[in-house]
Design a protein around this motif. Structure first.
Motif, PDB file in Angstrom:
ATOM      1  N   PHE A  50       0.850  -1.200   0.000  1.00 39.33           N
ATOM      2  CA  PHE A  50       0.000   0.000   0.000  1.00 39.33           C
ATOM      3  C   PHE A  50       0.879   1.240   0.000  1.00 39.33           C
ATOM      4  O   PHE A  50       1.749   1.381   0.857  1.00 39.33           O
ATOM      5  N   CYS A  55      -2.769   6.917  -2.899  1.00 39.32           N
ATOM      6  CA  CYS A  55      -4.176   6.641  -2.552  1.00 39.32           C
ATOM      7  C   CYS A  55      -5.054   7.865  -2.815  1.00 39.32           C
ATOM      8  O   CYS A  55      -4.728   8.981  -2.410  1.00 39.32           O
ATOM      9  N   ALA A  56      -6.184   7.635  -3.505  1.00 33.40           N
ATOM     10  CA  ALA A  56      -7.112   8.720  -3.831  1.00 33.40           C
ATOM     11  C   ALA A  56      -8.171   8.908  -2.745  1.00 33.40           C
ATOM     12  O   ALA A  56      -9.009   9.805  -2.843  1.00 33.40           O
ATOM     13  N   GLY A  57      -8.170   8.061  -1.731  1.00 37.61           N
ATOM     14  CA  GLY A  57      -9.097   8.211  -0.604  1.00 37.61           C
ATOM     15  C   GLY A  57     -10.530   7.848  -0.933  1.00 37.61           C
ATOM     16  O   GLY A  57     -11.463   8.334  -0.284  1.00 37.61           O
ATOM     17  N   CYS A  58     -10.762   6.976  -1.915  1.00 41.18           N
ATOM     18  CA  CYS A  58     -12.132   6.654  -2.332  1.00 41.18           C
ATOM     19  C   CYS A  58     -12.805   5.616  -1.438  1.00 41.18           C
ATOM     20  O   CYS A  58     -14.019   5.446  -1.486  1.00 41.18           O
ATOM     21  N   ASP A  59     -12.021   4.876  -0.690  1.00 38.94           N
ATOM     22  CA  ASP A  59     -12.503   3.833   0.233  1.00 38.94           C
ATOM     23  C   ASP A  59     -13.165   2.631  -0.449  1.00 38.94           C
ATOM     24  O   ASP A  59     -13.827   1.819   0.205  1.00 38.94           O
ATOM     25  N   THR A  60     -12.986   2.496  -1.753  1.00 36.85           N
ATOM     26  CA  THR A  60     -13.536   1.331  -2.459  1.00 36.85           C
ATOM     27  C   THR A  60     -13.010   0.032  -1.845  1.00 36.85           C
ATOM     28  O   THR A  60     -13.749  -0.940  -1.664  1.00 36.85           O
ATOM     29  N   CYS A  61     -11.720   0.014  -1.524  1.00 36.11           N
ATOM     30  CA  CYS A  61     -11.082  -1.198  -0.994  1.00 36.11           C
ATOM     31  C   CYS A  61     -11.764  -1.665   0.299  1.00 36.11           C
ATOM     32  O   CYS A  61     -11.944  -2.865   0.511  1.00 36.11           O
ATOM     33  N   ARG A  72      -8.395   3.153   8.092  1.00 35.70           N
ATOM     34  CA  ARG A  72      -7.534   4.338   8.187  1.00 35.70           C
ATOM     35  C   ARG A  72      -6.963   4.491   9.598  1.00 35.70           C
ATOM     36  O   ARG A  72      -6.041   5.264   9.812  1.00 35.70           O
ATOM     37  N   PHE A  77      -2.521   0.833   7.181  1.00 33.13           N
ATOM     38  CA  PHE A  77      -3.719   0.756   6.351  1.00 33.13           C
ATOM     39  C   PHE A  77      -4.335  -0.631   6.309  1.00 33.13           C
ATOM     40  O   PHE A  77      -5.545  -0.771   6.324  1.00 33.13           O
ATOM     41  N   CYS A  93      -8.982  -1.203  -6.746  1.00 31.10           N
ATOM     42  CA  CYS A  93      -8.399   0.110  -6.431  1.00 31.10           C
ATOM     43  C   CYS A  93      -8.203   0.913  -7.730  1.00 31.10           C
ATOM     44  O   CYS A  93      -7.507   0.465  -8.638  1.00 31.10           O
ATOM     45  N   PRO A  94      -8.805   2.108  -7.828  1.00 33.52           N
ATOM     46  CA  PRO A  94      -8.701   2.858  -9.090  1.00 33.52           C
ATOM     47  C   PRO A  94      -7.371   3.585  -9.256  1.00 33.52           C
ATOM     48  O   PRO A  94      -7.049   4.027 -10.360  1.00 33.52           O
ATOM     49  N   SER A  95      -6.603   3.733  -8.186  1.00 29.38           N
ATOM     50  CA  SER A  95      -5.396   4.578  -8.280  1.00 29.38           C
ATOM     51  C   SER A  95      -4.090   3.796  -8.345  1.00 29.38           C
ATOM     52  O   SER A  95      -3.032   4.390  -8.529  1.00 29.38           O
ATOM     53  N   ALA A  97      -2.824   2.333  -5.761  1.00 29.59           N
ATOM     54  CA  ALA A  97      -2.151   2.457  -4.458  1.00 29.59           C
ATOM     55  C   ALA A  97      -1.933   1.097  -3.808  1.00 29.59           C
ATOM     56  O   ALA A  97      -1.019   0.924  -3.001  1.00 29.59           O
ATOM     57  N   LEU A  98      -2.797   0.153  -4.138  1.00 34.50           N
ATOM     58  CA  LEU A  98      -2.654  -1.202  -3.611  1.00 34.50           C
ATOM     59  C   LEU A  98      -2.035  -2.085  -4.687  1.00 34.50           C
ATOM     60  O   LEU A  98      -2.360  -1.957  -5.874  1.00 34.50           O
TER      61      LEU A  98
HETATM   62  S1  SF4 Z   1      -9.317   1.729  -3.293  1.00 37.16           S
HETATM   63 FE1  SF4 Z   1      -7.223   2.469  -3.634  1.00 37.16          FE
HETATM   64  S2  SF4 Z   1      -7.434   4.687  -3.879  1.00 37.16           S
HETATM   65 FE2  SF4 Z   1      -9.333   3.944  -2.929  1.00 37.16          FE
HETATM   66  S3  SF4 Z   1      -8.936   4.185  -0.709  1.00 37.16           S
HETATM   67 FE3  SF4 Z   1      -8.388   2.077  -1.248  1.00 37.16          FE
HETATM   68  S4  SF4 Z   1      -6.184   2.242  -1.661  1.00 37.16           S
HETATM   69 FE4  SF4 Z   1      -6.970   4.323  -1.727  1.00 37.16          FE
END
Ligand code: SF4
Ligand code: SF4
Length: 304
Positions: A50, A55-61, A72, A77, A93-95, A97-98
């Motif tokens: 991670f 991380c875009a902070g979308c919380d999809t994960c 968080r 993480f 994860c769209p960004s 980050a994972l």
């Molecule tokens: S899905 Fe990816 S971008 Fe969105 S909060 Fe989780 S780690 Fe961050």
């Protein structure tokens, strides 16, 4: 054949041997150096990574994790004690980050990837470097890979920590390698156990034997010492290494200046960035230390 996971294949490297090179990073190492610059290569198994700054902070994960392992409130993480490595979070994860750290590749897949850069190797005097982690933990696989690279007319180099079965190394790897970068970190036995997790007895014995063979066979074996503040860069240790190498007839070595970027990589895989280390290890190596170490080697007749 023991199958390794590949951490990464990095192209266009200018730091891992002569010319322009591709570097194949193996996952898994028999040492446990406290300063490891590639901490994600230490464990053999697949891991989840991670990177907070991506991380875009979308919380999809958090929504897709079946184990509710992501929070968080967790400084890393992900709670790796409950994570089952299903990678549903990575896939959604769209960004980016994972990430999944470590993937299985066949010898043929690796060769077909690195051979694309053969024109760059040929014009620059470069080739392919096996690094890690420790490629010699996977003798058969590394040997097959090196053999295939040689068959394709590619210059080969292996970076090793030196902790391996010497007979297996001589049979599997040695015939197919042009250059060996061999790490000598600490001469004092207790210090080596304390900072690298294992005795250095076999590492030093392997170096002596390999260095003798390589000289006869005109294979280049180049010892390297990472300069770690207060651990390997002390005048006592550098003098001891210079004496050891001099007694082996070595005339050329490399010094690798310390940098603290590995600490961020530690966070990526859920390890505290500077566990038990000194504040000096948060800084880049002072150039004067490098010059002092160089002077000690050169006084022993070893060029850097
Ligand atoms: S899905 Fe990816 S971008 Fe969105 S909060 Fe989780 S780690 Fe961050
Ligand atoms: S890999 Fe699976 S279990 Fe682990 S954090 Fe991601 S979704 Fe959760």
């Amino acid at each position: 054949m023991k199958q390794p996971l590949i951490l990464e294949i990095k192209g266009n490297s200018l730091d891992d041997g002569p010319g322009i090179r591709s570097v194949v990073f193996f996952k898994g190492c028999p040492l446990a150096c406290t300063w490891c610059h590639n901490p994600e290569s230490k464990r053999m198994g697949v891991e989840i990574g991670f990177e907070a700054r991506t991380c875009a902070g979308c919380d999809t994960c958090m929504g897709v994790c079946p184990e509710k392992a992501i929070s968080r409130n967790n400084p890393f993480f992900i709670d790796r004690s409950t994570c089952t490595l299903c990678f549903q979070c990575v896939d959604t994860c769209p960004s980016g980050a994972l990430s999944r750290i470590g993937s299985s590749m066949s010898v043929a897949e690796i060769v077909s990837q690195v051979i694309r850069d053969k024109p760059f190797y040929d014009t620059s005097g470069g080739g392919v470097t096996l690094s890690g982690g420790e490629p010699a933990m996977f003798m058969d696989f590394a040997g097959e890979l090196l053999k295939a690279l040689k068959a394709a007319g590619i210059h080969t180099l292996i970076e090793t920590c030196g902790l391996f079965d010497p007979d297996r190394f001589n049979n599997c790897i040695y015939p197919w390698v042009d250059v060996i970068y061999y790490d000598i970190k600490l001469i004092d036995q207790d210090a080596h156990v304390r900072h690298c997790g294992v005795s250095n007895e076999r590492i030093l014995n392997n170096f002596k034997a390999l260095n003798t063979c390589a000289r006869d066979d005109e294979i280049s074996i180049i010892p390297r010492t990472p300069l770690i503040p207060g651990i390997t860069d002390t005048p006592e240790n550098i003098k001891s290494i210079a004496e050891f190498l001099s007694s082996c007839g070595v005339s050329e070595a490399r010094l690798l200046p310390y940098h603290p970027l590995w600490q961020e990589k530690n966070c990526k895989i859920g390890i505290s960035p500077n566990t038990g280390n000194s504040p000096e290890m948060d800084q880049w190596l002072d150039n004067r230390v490098l010059e002092n170490c160089r002077a000690i080697f050169e006084a022993a007749g070893i060029s850097i």
